[in-house]
Motif scaffolding. Structure first.
Motif, PDB file in Angstrom:
ATOM      1  N   MET A 194       0.851  -1.191   0.000  1.00 29.24           N
ATOM      2  CA  MET A 194       0.000   0.000   0.000  1.00 29.24           C
ATOM      3  C   MET A 194       0.883   1.234   0.000  1.00 29.24           C
ATOM      4  SD  MET A 194      -3.164   0.833   2.519  1.00 29.24           S
ATOM      5  CE  MET A 194      -4.408   2.012   2.011  1.00 29.24           C
ATOM      6  N   PRO A 195       0.971   1.941  -1.126  1.00 25.80           N
ATOM      7  CA  PRO A 195       1.801   3.154  -1.161  1.00 25.80           C
ATOM      8  C   PRO A 195       1.346   4.129  -0.086  1.00 25.80           C
ATOM      9  CG  PRO A 195       1.095   2.540  -3.372  1.00 25.80           C
ATOM     10  CD  PRO A 195       0.319   1.683  -2.418  1.00 25.80           C
ATOM     11  N   ALA A 196       2.217   4.409   0.855  1.00 27.34           N
ATOM     12  CA  ALA A 196       1.864   5.282   1.969  1.00 27.34           C
ATOM     13  C   ALA A 196       2.346   6.697   1.694  1.00 27.34           C
ATOM     14  CB  ALA A 196       2.458   4.720   3.263  1.00 27.34           C
ATOM     15  N   LYS A 197       2.461   7.500   2.742  1.00 26.30           N
ATOM     16  CA  LYS A 197       2.727   8.922   2.551  1.00 26.30           C
ATOM     17  C   LYS A 197       4.112   9.209   1.993  1.00 26.30           C
ATOM     18  CE  LYS A 197       3.793   9.252   7.497  1.00 26.30           C
ATOM     19  NZ  LYS A 197       3.371   9.851   8.780  1.00 26.30           N
ATOM     20  N   LEU A 198       5.040   8.257   2.095  1.00 23.86           N
ATOM     21  CA  LEU A 198       6.403   8.491   1.605  1.00 23.86           C
ATOM     22  C   LEU A 198       6.678   7.838   0.248  1.00 23.86           C
ATOM     23  CD1 LEU A 198       8.333   8.035   4.965  1.00 23.86           C
ATOM     24  CD2 LEU A 198       7.962  10.169   3.737  1.00 23.86           C
ATOM     25  N   GLU A 199       5.958   6.759  -0.067  1.00 26.16           N
ATOM     26  CA  GLU A 199       6.179   6.110  -1.357  1.00 26.16           C
ATOM     27  C   GLU A 199       5.767   7.030  -2.497  1.00 26.16           C
ATOM     28  OE1 GLU A 199       6.194   2.484   1.258  1.00 26.16           O
ATOM     29  OE2 GLU A 199       5.101   4.362   1.239  1.00 26.16           O
ATOM     30  N   ASN A 200       6.464   6.933  -3.622  1.00 26.75           N
ATOM     31  CA  ASN A 200       6.178   7.851  -4.724  1.00 26.75           C
ATOM     32  C   ASN A 200       6.489   7.198  -6.064  1.00 26.75           C
ATOM     33  OD1 ASN A 200       9.132   8.631  -5.467  1.00 26.75           O
ATOM     34  ND2 ASN A 200       9.024   8.946  -3.253  1.00 26.75           N
ATOM     35  N   LEU A 201       6.028   7.859  -7.109  1.00 22.13           N
ATOM     36  CA  LEU A 201       6.240   7.371  -8.476  1.00 22.13           C
ATOM     37  C   LEU A 201       6.737   8.528  -9.328  1.00 22.13           C
ATOM     38  CD1 LEU A 201       5.957   5.188 -10.678  1.00 22.13           C
ATOM     39  CD2 LEU A 201       3.573   5.909 -10.959  1.00 22.13           C
ATOM     40  N   LEU A 202       7.877   8.326 -10.004  1.00 21.12           N
ATOM     41  CA  LEU A 202       8.450   9.343 -10.890  1.00 21.12           C
ATOM     42  C   LEU A 202       7.825   9.177 -12.273  1.00 21.12           C
ATOM     43  CD1 LEU A 202      10.664  11.578 -10.831  1.00 21.12           C
ATOM     44  CD2 LEU A 202      12.255   9.861 -11.721  1.00 21.12           C
ATOM     45  N   VAL A 203       7.035  10.175 -12.678  1.00 21.82           N
ATOM     46  CA  VAL A 203       6.300  10.109 -13.945  1.00 21.82           C
ATOM     47  C   VAL A 203       6.862  11.150 -14.907  1.00 21.82           C
ATOM     48  CG1 VAL A 203       4.037  10.326 -15.057  1.00 21.82           C
ATOM     49  CG2 VAL A 203       4.220   9.317 -12.769  1.00 21.82           C
ATOM     50  N   PRO A 204       7.340  10.750 -16.091  1.00 24.22           N
ATOM     51  CA  PRO A 204       7.886  11.706 -17.064  1.00 24.22           C
ATOM     52  C   PRO A 204       6.852  12.755 -17.474  1.00 24.22           C
ATOM     53  CG  PRO A 204       8.477   9.453 -17.669  1.00 24.22           C
ATOM     54  CD  PRO A 204       7.479   9.356 -16.550  1.00 24.22           C
ATOM     55  N   PHE A 205       7.346  13.920 -17.926  1.00 24.61           N
ATOM     56  CA  PHE A 205       6.455  14.973 -18.387  1.00 24.61           C
ATOM     57  C   PHE A 205       5.543  14.467 -19.503  1.00 24.61           C
ATOM     58  CE2 PHE A 205       9.650  18.548 -17.118  1.00 24.61           C
ATOM     59  CZ  PHE A 205       9.253  18.413 -15.786  1.00 24.61           C
ATOM     60  N   ASP A 206       6.070  13.607 -20.325  1.00 24.91           N
ATOM     61  CA  ASP A 206       5.286  13.037 -21.427  1.00 24.91           C
ATOM     62  C   ASP A 206       5.254  11.522 -21.236  1.00 24.91           C
ATOM     63  OD1 ASP A 206       3.898  12.580 -23.753  1.00 24.91           O
ATOM     64  OD2 ASP A 206       5.654  12.785 -25.065  1.00 24.91           O
ATOM     65  N   PRO A 207       4.394  11.016 -20.358  1.00 20.80           N
ATOM     66  CA  PRO A 207       4.446   9.599 -19.989  1.00 20.80           C
ATOM     67  C   PRO A 207       3.917   8.683 -21.090  1.00 20.80           C
ATOM     68  CG  PRO A 207       2.573  10.639 -18.953  1.00 20.80           C
ATOM     69  CD  PRO A 207       3.327  11.729 -19.642  1.00 20.80           C
ATOM     70  N   GLU A 208       4.524   7.522 -21.177  1.00 21.79           N
ATOM     71  CA  GLU A 208       3.995   6.521 -22.103  1.00 21.79           C
ATOM     72  C   GLU A 208       2.965   5.657 -21.385  1.00 21.79           C
ATOM     73  OE1 GLU A 208       6.963   3.746 -23.510  1.00 21.79           O
ATOM     74  OE2 GLU A 208       8.309   4.356 -21.895  1.00 21.79           O
ATOM     75  N   LYS A 209       2.271   4.834 -22.151  1.00 28.00           N
ATOM     76  CA  LYS A 209       1.140   4.068 -21.606  1.00 28.00           C
ATOM     77  C   LYS A 209       1.557   3.181 -20.435  1.00 28.00           C
ATOM     78  CE  LYS A 209      -2.302   0.565 -22.828  1.00 28.00           C
ATOM     79  NZ  LYS A 209      -1.820  -0.375 -21.791  1.00 28.00           N
ATOM     80  N   ALA A 210       2.714   2.543 -20.510  1.00 26.08           N
ATOM     81  CA  ALA A 210       3.135   1.619 -19.462  1.00 26.08           C
ATOM     82  C   ALA A 210       3.289   2.334 -18.117  1.00 26.08           C
ATOM     83  CB  ALA A 210       4.447   0.937 -19.850  1.00 26.08           C
ATOM     84  N   THR A 211       3.797   3.564 -18.160  1.00 29.55           N
ATOM     85  CA  THR A 211       3.920   4.335 -16.911  1.00 29.55           C
ATOM     86  C   THR A 211       2.540   4.666 -16.356  1.00 29.55           C
ATOM     87  OG1 THR A 211       5.999   5.332 -17.658  1.00 29.55           O
ATOM     88  CG2 THR A 211       4.843   6.431 -15.872  1.00 29.55           C
ATOM     89  N   LEU A 212       1.616   5.028 -17.233  1.00 34.23           N
ATOM     90  CA  LEU A 212       0.253   5.310 -16.793  1.00 34.23           C
ATOM     91  C   LEU A 212      -0.427   4.059 -16.251  1.00 34.23           C
ATOM     92  CD1 LEU A 212      -0.944   7.777 -19.592  1.00 34.23           C
ATOM     93  CD2 LEU A 212      -0.215   8.326 -17.261  1.00 34.23           C
ATOM     94  N   ASP A 213      -0.073   2.891 -16.785  1.00 34.28           N
ATOM     95  CA  ASP A 213      -0.604   1.629 -16.248  1.00 34.28           C
ATOM     96  C   ASP A 213      -0.218   1.476 -14.777  1.00 34.28           C
ATOM     97  OD1 ASP A 213      -1.731   0.881 -18.671  1.00 34.28           O
ATOM     98  OD2 ASP A 213       0.004  -0.329 -19.284  1.00 34.28           O
ATOM     99  N   VAL A 214       1.027   1.810 -14.469  1.00 34.55           N
ATOM    100  CA  VAL A 214       1.504   1.708 -13.087  1.00 34.55           C
ATOM    101  C   VAL A 214       0.797   2.730 -12.208  1.00 34.55           C
ATOM    102  CG1 VAL A 214       3.504   1.847 -11.555  1.00 34.55           C
ATOM    103  CG2 VAL A 214       3.753   0.856 -13.831  1.00 34.55           C
TER     104      VAL A 214
END
Length: 472
Positions: free
Chosen positions: A138-158
């Motif tokens: 369960m991503p809590a208050k400290l966990e994070n995801l680095l998303v590119p300015f122009d994300p591809e579909k696989a990143t959006l899946d995550v």
């Protein structure tokens, strides 16, 4: 597919106490339940222009709003975190403001982030409106995801799957719907490594996505009834480890690594795990690695939390395998956590750690000859009662009184020549019984009645033997 879904729902559904779960079928339950409402705050940081910021936000909000189960909207505010204090301290103020926004906007989850120009990405954090306990996957208050300015579909899946994994449901029917969408989001994650291209996703963003992917798959594994569900999560963590550079992103590495250790710990809860000891040792080794980054000096609260997790892992396997060495090891880790969780600074954390240590020592004492561990457990339970007073925390007070009574009863059986122990045990049991009777907890009343009966029999036996000795 339907049978798999129904089984998954059983894993995910958090039934409310007393609720008749069979009164409605899943289709009826899901009618009228809204999607997960996500509030997105503007990322903190500089953009080339307002148009660039709008385009970035739209690259996330637009595609995700087209997917089932989500409703995203923007709030024209940013959350900023402090750079001072522990990791928890740094975002405490942000969390307070974020929860106010969630309450006002009536949303389930807040996404807030920080611009990373170096990575040409935004580091997104998740804050659930319902504050649940920390849990595997369960991503809590400290966990994070680095998303590119122009994300591809696989990143959006995550990102899509992470939103459901990070959302604590308001009620069981919402949990049912979240479970359906989370299950539907799993398949793309098992193929993630081949879906991220170096052309659109930097190495740092790919590593971050793979780490979050592993965390989400661990979430699914935790809820599963079959050990086989852990395989995709184990493979995802292995792939992430082949990509990650601990020295470049130590905090992010430690947060994901913590879930990896938790995953191996969770495996041992399954009866068909024939490698339980190996998995426990692997979990402990991983947690110890985490403590090299989240160390006592720089990140004291996070370090203490990991000590508690190691202690719980050792205690669990010690009980399961009747292994006194693991119980002793658990007690040592609980004691280490109290280097930070002092009674003066963190009284409730201290009392929790002290209570868990006392229970562990009580079990250890029941396995071993002599009275040392039982005496240490008794002293610890008595210390806990300084915080868990009957006036402030009656339920915890009653539970501690019952545990102290059980410890003193065990001591009295070992050494009947000390009648004070059995007398004190009966006083503890009576106090706990009074609370459970007043609060209508009949099952606990029955349990304590049995304890009182056994203790009274032992007291009568001790008094008879003492009288006989005096006559002789």
């Amino acid at each position: 597919m339907l049978s798999i879904f129904n089984r998954f729902v059983d894993w995910f559904l958090m039934r409310e106490e007393g609720e008749d779960a069979d009164a409605q079928n899943p289709a009826q339950l899901m009618q009228g339940i809204s999607d997960v409402n996500v509030l997105i705050a503007e990322p903190d940081g500089k953009f080339a222009s307002d148009e660039a910021k709008a385009a970035l936000l739209q690259s996330i909000i637009g595609p995700l709003n087209e997917r089932p189960g989500l409703s995203l909207r923007l709030i024209n505010k940013s959350l900023q975190r402090s750079r001072k204090g522990s990791l928890s301290d740094q975002i405490e103020a942000s969390i307070g403001n974020g929860r106010k926004w969630l309450e006002k906007e009536k949303c389930d989850l807040l996404m807030w982030g920080e611009v990373s120009l170096e990575d040409q990405a935004v580091r997104w954090y998740f804050l659930s409106a319902v504050e649940g306990e920390a849990n595997l996957g369960m991503p809590a208050k400290l966990e994070n995801l680095l998303v590119p300015f122009d994300p591809e579909k696989a990143t959006l899946d995550v990102l899509y799957a992470a939103i459901f994994a990070a959302t604590s449901p308001h009620h069981s029917t919402q949990a049912l719907k979240i479970g359906e969408y989370l299950l539907g989001a799993v398949d793309p994650l098992t193929k993630l490594s081949s879906g991220l291209t170096s052309r659109k996703t930097s190495p740092a963003a790919k590593t971050s996505a793979m780490g979050m992917c592993a965390v989400v798959l661990a979430n699914v594994a935790r809820r599963a009834q079959e050990l086989g569900w852990f395989d995709p999560a184990v493979k995802a963590f292995d792939t992430w480890e082949s990509l990650v550079d601990k020295d470049k992103t130590p905090i992010e590495w430690a947060l994901v690594k913590n879930h990896q250790g938790w995953l191996y710990d969770e495996m041992t809860n399954h009866e068909d795990d024939d490698q339980a000891l190996e998995h426990i040792e692997k979990a402990i080794a991983i947690f110890e690695e985490v403590c090299t980054v989240l160390n006592e000096k720089q990140h004291p609260l996070e370090w203490a939390s990991v000590q508690m997790r190691i202690a719980g892992t050792c205690s669990k396997i010690g009980r399961k395998m009747n292994d006194s060495d693991y119980l002793q090891k658990a007690a040592r880790y609980y004691k280490k956590s109290m280097n930070i969780y002092t009674q003066a600074a963190y009284p409730l954390n201290w009392a929790d750690a002290m209570s868990r240590m006392a229970k562990t020592m009580m079990l250890h004492g029941q396995m071993m000859k002599g009275a040392q561990s039982l005496e240490q457990a008794g002293v610890a339970f008595q210390a806990v009662l300084k915080v868990y007073t009957e006036e402030k925390y009656p339920a915890l007070w009653a539970s501690t009184q019952n545990n102290l009574g059980a410890t003193l009863f065990a001591l009295a059986k070992r050494d009947p020549s000390t009648p004070q122990w059995i007398n004190h045990a009966l006083i503890c049991f009576d106090g706990a019984r009074r609370y459970y009777e007043e609060t209508g907890k009949t099952q606990m009343v029955h349990v304590i009645d049995k304890n009182i009966s056994k203790a009274q029999d032992l007291k009568d036996q001790i008094e008879e033997e003492l009288a006989s000795d005096l006559l002789n």
